[in-house]
Structures are given as C-alpha cells and as structure tokens.
Design an enzyme around this catalytic site. Structure first.
Site, PDB file in Angstrom:
ATOM      1  N   ARG A 131       3.932  54.523  -5.331  1.00  0.00           N
ATOM      2  CA  ARG A 131       4.591  55.851  -5.311  1.00  0.00           C
ATOM      3  C   ARG A 131       5.204  56.175  -3.944  1.00  0.00           C
ATOM      4  NH1 ARG A 131       3.846  54.097  -9.273  1.00  0.00           N
ATOM      5  NH2 ARG A 131       2.691  54.889 -11.055  1.00  0.00           N
ATOM      6  N   SER A 170       1.559  62.472 -14.310  1.00  0.00           N
ATOM      7  CA  SER A 170       0.328  62.522 -13.506  1.00  0.00           C
ATOM      8  C   SER A 170       0.574  63.388 -12.279  1.00  0.00           C
ATOM      9  CB  SER A 170      -0.068  61.119 -13.048  1.00  0.00           C
ATOM     10  OG  SER A 170      -0.323  60.318 -14.166  1.00  0.00           O
ATOM     11  N   GLU A 184       1.071  63.682  -6.523  1.00  0.00           N
ATOM     12  CA  GLU A 184       2.155  62.726  -6.727  1.00  0.00           C
ATOM     13  C   GLU A 184       3.457  63.506  -6.946  1.00  0.00           C
ATOM     14  OE1 GLU A 184       1.447  59.554  -9.548  1.00  0.00           O
ATOM     15  OE2 GLU A 184       3.520  59.611 -10.219  1.00  0.00           O
TER      16      GLU A 184
HETATM   17  C1  LIG Z   1       5.548  62.969 -19.412  1.00  0.00           C
HETATM   18  C2  LIG Z   1       5.745  62.240 -18.112  1.00  0.00           C
HETATM   19  C3  LIG Z   1       5.261  60.951 -17.970  1.00  0.00           C
HETATM   20  C4  LIG Z   1       5.447  60.263 -16.743  1.00  0.00           C
HETATM   21  N1  LIG Z   1       4.963  58.994 -16.635  1.00  0.00           N
HETATM   22  C5  LIG Z   1       5.140  58.325 -15.492  1.00  0.00           C
HETATM   23  C6  LIG Z   1       4.663  56.986 -15.349  1.00  0.00           C
HETATM   24  O1  LIG Z   1       4.120  56.397 -16.258  1.00  0.00           O
HETATM   25  N2  LIG Z   1       4.858  56.369 -14.160  1.00  0.00           N
HETATM   26  C7  LIG Z   1       5.470  56.980 -13.111  1.00  0.00           C
HETATM   27  O2  LIG Z   1       5.629  56.345 -12.049  1.00  0.00           O
HETATM   28  N3  LIG Z   1       5.923  58.240 -13.217  1.00  0.00           N
HETATM   29  C8  LIG Z   1       5.789  58.927 -14.369  1.00  0.00           C
HETATM   30  N4  LIG Z   1       6.253  60.204 -14.490  1.00  0.00           N
HETATM   31  C9  LIG Z   1       6.865  60.859 -13.299  1.00  0.00           C
HETATM   32  C10 LIG Z   1       8.384  60.668 -13.174  1.00  0.00           C
HETATM   33  O3  LIG Z   1       8.985  60.424 -14.434  1.00  0.00           O
HETATM   34  C11 LIG Z   1       8.723  59.534 -12.211  1.00  0.00           C
HETATM   35  O4  LIG Z   1       8.237  59.802 -10.906  1.00  0.00           O
HETATM   36  C12 LIG Z   1      10.228  59.294 -12.123  1.00  0.00           C
HETATM   37  O5  LIG Z   1      10.461  58.154 -11.349  1.00  0.00           O
HETATM   38  C13 LIG Z   1      10.994  60.473 -11.522  1.00  0.00           C
HETATM   39  O6  LIG Z   1      12.365  60.277 -11.785  1.00  0.00           O
HETATM   40  P1  LIG Z   1      13.369  61.511 -11.845  1.00  0.00           P
HETATM   41  O7  LIG Z   1      14.738  60.985 -12.057  1.00  0.00           O
HETATM   42  O8  LIG Z   1      12.913  62.511 -12.821  1.00  0.00           O
HETATM   43  O9  LIG Z   1      13.232  62.055 -10.364  1.00  0.00           O
HETATM   44  P2  LIG Z   1      13.134  63.573  -9.887  1.00  0.00           P
HETATM   45  O10 LIG Z   1      11.891  64.169 -10.417  1.00  0.00           O
HETATM   46  O11 LIG Z   1      14.406  64.263 -10.171  1.00  0.00           O
HETATM   47  O12 LIG Z   1      12.970  63.346  -8.319  1.00  0.00           O
HETATM   48  C14 LIG Z   1      11.802  62.734  -7.803  1.00  0.00           C
HETATM   49  C15 LIG Z   1      12.063  62.391  -6.326  1.00  0.00           C
HETATM   50  O13 LIG Z   1      13.072  61.404  -6.266  1.00  0.00           O
HETATM   51  C16 LIG Z   1      14.156  61.866  -5.447  1.00  0.00           C
HETATM   52  N5  LIG Z   1      15.380  61.339  -6.015  1.00  0.00           N
HETATM   53  C17 LIG Z   1      15.871  61.503  -7.272  1.00  0.00           C
HETATM   54  N6  LIG Z   1      17.046  60.857  -7.382  1.00  0.00           N
HETATM   55  C18 LIG Z   1      17.293  60.280  -6.190  1.00  0.00           C
HETATM   56  C19 LIG Z   1      18.349  59.484  -5.672  1.00  0.00           C
HETATM   57  N7  LIG Z   1      19.413  59.145  -6.416  1.00  0.00           N
HETATM   58  N8  LIG Z   1      18.282  59.057  -4.380  1.00  0.00           N
HETATM   59  C20 LIG Z   1      17.211  59.386  -3.608  1.00  0.00           C
HETATM   60  N9  LIG Z   1      16.194  60.152  -4.026  1.00  0.00           N
HETATM   61  C21 LIG Z   1      16.243  60.582  -5.316  1.00  0.00           C
HETATM   62  C22 LIG Z   1      14.079  63.399  -5.527  1.00  0.00           C
HETATM   63  O14 LIG Z   1      14.693  63.994  -4.422  1.00  0.00           O
HETATM   64  C23 LIG Z   1      12.562  63.596  -5.534  1.00  0.00           C
HETATM   65  O15 LIG Z   1      12.027  63.511  -4.232  1.00  0.00           O
HETATM   66  C24 LIG Z   1       6.107  60.901 -15.673  1.00  0.00           C
HETATM   67  C25 LIG Z   1       6.593  62.204 -15.834  1.00  0.00           C
HETATM   68  C26 LIG Z   1       6.424  62.866 -17.046  1.00  0.00           C
HETATM   69  C27 LIG Z   1       6.985  64.249 -17.205  1.00  0.00           C
END
Ligand SMILES: Cc1cc2nc3c(=O)[nH]c(=O)nc-3n(C[C@H](O)[C@H](O)[C@H](O)COP(=O)(O)OP(=O)(O)OC[C@H]3O[C@@H](n4cnc5c(N)ncnc54)[C@H](O)[C@@H]3O)c2cc1C
Length: 307
Positions: free
Chosen positions: A180, A231, A301
């Site tokens: 992470r 999580s 996280e």
């Molecule tokens: C139901 C559910 C299940 C999940 N299961 C998992 C799992 O199994 N494993 C896991 O690891 N995570 C899980 N997650 C968490 C999440 O989906 C991950 O962390 C995912 O990688 C976040 O992606 P996002 O596009 O939504 O990022 P965001 O939530 O939009 O952003 C997260 C971070 O990334 C940064 N960011 C986004 N885009 C960019 C970019 N282009 N350049 C630089 N920084 C950027 C943002 O500024 C922020 O700091 C889950 C979430 C939910 C709601």
C-alpha cells in the site's frame, strides 16, 4: 484568497473543451458517498489535458488533487477548496502494449476493465485486480492488491508527471512499490498518466474462471451492499486488522451513520448519512480500543483528503 476566478479565466483561454463542474459534491465521486463540494472538478479526456489542467490549477493556487474512482478516499464534510482532477470519467483508453503480452492503460481506466481486456486476449496476471473497484492511477499509487496478487507483480512501467521535472517514464523498480505504498504516496504532487503491464499468455477460459472465483469470494466475505472504502486499515505486521477488530468485540460499533461492518470487521461502512466526522471518530475509537486490548497500532489505509 479565492483562486477560482483566475482559474476559470485561464481555463477558458487555454482549455475551453474540458468539462469543469463548480461546487461538485465529493460524495458523488467517493465510494463512501461522503464529502462536501469541491470548488472545481475537472474531467480531462487525455494526458495532455491533464498536464495542462494541473499546471493551470497550480499556477492559480488551486492545489490540484488527482483522483481516480474515489474508492480509497475520505473527503471532508466542509468540502475541498481545491481543483480536483477526476480521471475515471473520460481518461480511460486501454491498448495492447508495444511488446508481446503487454497492455497499456490510461490512469482513469478501471482495473476491472483492464483485467477484462487482458482476459479477452488470453493474458493472465491481473485476475487479482478484477474485483478491486479503483483505477489504474489509484491502483499504481496504492500498489493495490488482493488474494496474493499486487500491482508490483505485473507493472512494467508508468508515465508520471512531476510538476518540476515534467513527464518521465519510470520502471516498476523506480516506482518503489511495496505494501500500500509507492513513490506516489510519498510524492502526492506527482501524477500517473498511464501504465504498462507485462502479463503472461494463458488460457482465457481459465483466467475468466479465476476472476469469477475471486469475485465470488469477495461477495461472500465483504459488505459490498454498503458504501465503504474497502479495508479501512492497513494489515499490521503479523496480524489481520479485521480479525483484531473482531476479537476486540467491535463489530457493529457505530458513530453516527458510520459502522464497523458486521460482515467484515476490517470494513467501516456508511449505513446512511455518515459524515466524514463520523468515520474519523469511528476510526479513532477502533484504533484506541484495539491498541488498549492488543497493543497493536492500526494505521488507516484509506487516504484522508486535506481540504
Ligand atoms: C468495496 C471495496 C473493495 C476494495 N478492495 C480492495 C482490495 O482488495 N485491494 C486493494 O488494494 N484495495 C481495495 N480497495 C481500495 C481501493 O479500491 C484501492 O486502493 C484502489 O487502488 C484505489 O483506486 P482509485 O482509483 O479509487 O483511487 P482513489 O481512491 O481515487 O485515490 C487513491 C489515492 O490514489 C491517488 N491517485 C489516484 N489517481 C492517481 C493518479 N493518476 N496519479 C497519482 N495518484 C493518483 C489519489 O490522490 C489518492 O491518494 C477496495 C475499495 C472498496 C470500496
């Protein structure tokens, strides 16, 4: 000082075609369904627009923040006085890479579509990512992972915008991915524009079956029917956050509309009308109880946005 008038003026001059929303509720763009308005939210369609938007936002004092699907975010109730650049709406192109078994995706492409694109071409390695609801940019930033897989295993390189140095292509090693964590979590001003994944040739039917199996496991164990950010806490070394929270008897603990899920104690969920303040208070209550009863410190996280 209000930066928006100058931003609107410069944007109209330099990027008249980009869609921009004023006072756009962050609750519409986060999986927690929480967060007050972003003063400006822009939806770039390609890397060039994203680079220019970021530069204009920075120049005008809009403290740009790039988000993907908002599935790992907690956004303040009072809103964010910033330029939020949302990639998932329009910056989503996925193509075959330049080398065999490689795939390249724009920052806003969803991990589900990416895994599906690879599967249809008989390319394996992204099965673990199919059920993670984020984008490529968010996934690289967080080194998203599940069921023994993580982005680090398949990421070949990423094209990253650094405000001072410009656009550079970095190898997976240079991106410094670990649990992470990545270079991007240390450098929140840097932006992933696109990423290339090196996959392995396999059998499309088996890859699809594996993805379905992992999704079924997710549905069986996670409270996907409620808004959440997955999580809430990182896995502490030698433990599972959900197990510790459960052992401390905290399932069902509620602050306002925020609750520790009865189905999976590692998930804090929005039972309806939860505020950022509710979730933050619940995070603190869980941390305090778990520390008092087990001596383990839980670290969030979920990324808490600074307004
Ligand atoms: C139901 C559910 C299940 C999940 N299961 C998992 C799992 O199994 N494993 C896991 O690891 N995570 C899980 N997650 C968490 C999440 O989906 C991950 O962390 C995912 O990688 C976040 O992606 P996002 O596009 O939504 O990022 P965001 O939530 O939009 O952003 C997260 C971070 O990334 C940064 N960011 C986004 N885009 C960019 C970019 N282009 N350049 C630089 N920084 C950027 C943002 O500024 C922020 O700091 C889950 C979430 C939910 C709601």
């Amino acid at each position: 000082m209000d930066w928006t008038a100058e931003f609107d003026k410069q944007l109209a001059g330099e990027l008249p075609d980009v869609t921009v929303a004023c006072d756009e509720p962050m609750s519409r763009h986060t999986s927690f369904r929480i967060g007050g308005p972003a003063r400006r939210m822009a939806f770039p369609k390609n890397g060039e627009q994203l680079v220019l938007l970021r530069a204009i936002g920075q120049r005008c004092g809009g403290r740009p923040l790039v988000i993907g699907n908002g599935t790992n975010l907690l956004s303040p109730d009072e809103g964010v006085d910033r330029l939020v650049i949302e990639t998932s709406a329009a910056f989503q192109e996925i193509t075959e890479g330049e080398t065999p078994a490689a795939v390249t995706a724009a920052a806003g492409a969803s991990l589900a579509r990416l895994a599906d694109f690879a599967c249809r071409r008989g390319l394996g390695g992204l099965e673990f990512a199919h059920g993670i609801p984020g984008t490529v940019g968010g996934g690289v930033c967080m080194n998203a992972g599940a069921y023994g897989g993580e982005m680090k295993q398949v990421l070949q390189s990423a094209v990253v915008l650094f405000p001072e140095e410009g656009v550079r292509t970095l190898s997976c090693d240079a991106l410094d991915l670990s649990y992470r964590h990545s270079l991007l979590t240390d450098r929140p001003d840097a932006v992933v524009l696109r990423a290339t994944f090196q996959l392995t040739v396999g059998d499309a039917t088996k890859i699809r079956e594996n993805m379905r199996d992992l999704m079924a496991r997710r549905k069986a164990s996670q409270p996907l029917e409620w808004p959440s950010a997955g999580s809430t806490f990182k896995r502490p070394t030698g433990h599972f956050a959900g197990t510790l929270i459960d052992q401390c008897g905290l399932k069902g603990l509620q602050v306002g509309g925020a609750q520790v899920s009865e189905k999976h104690a590692g998930f804090l969920i929005n039972r309806g009308g939860a505020t950022c303040a509710d979730v933050t208070a619940l995070i603190e209550a869980v941390q305090a109880r778990v520390f008092a009863q087990t001596g383990v410190r839980l670290e969030p996280e979920v990324r808490i946005i600074q307004g």
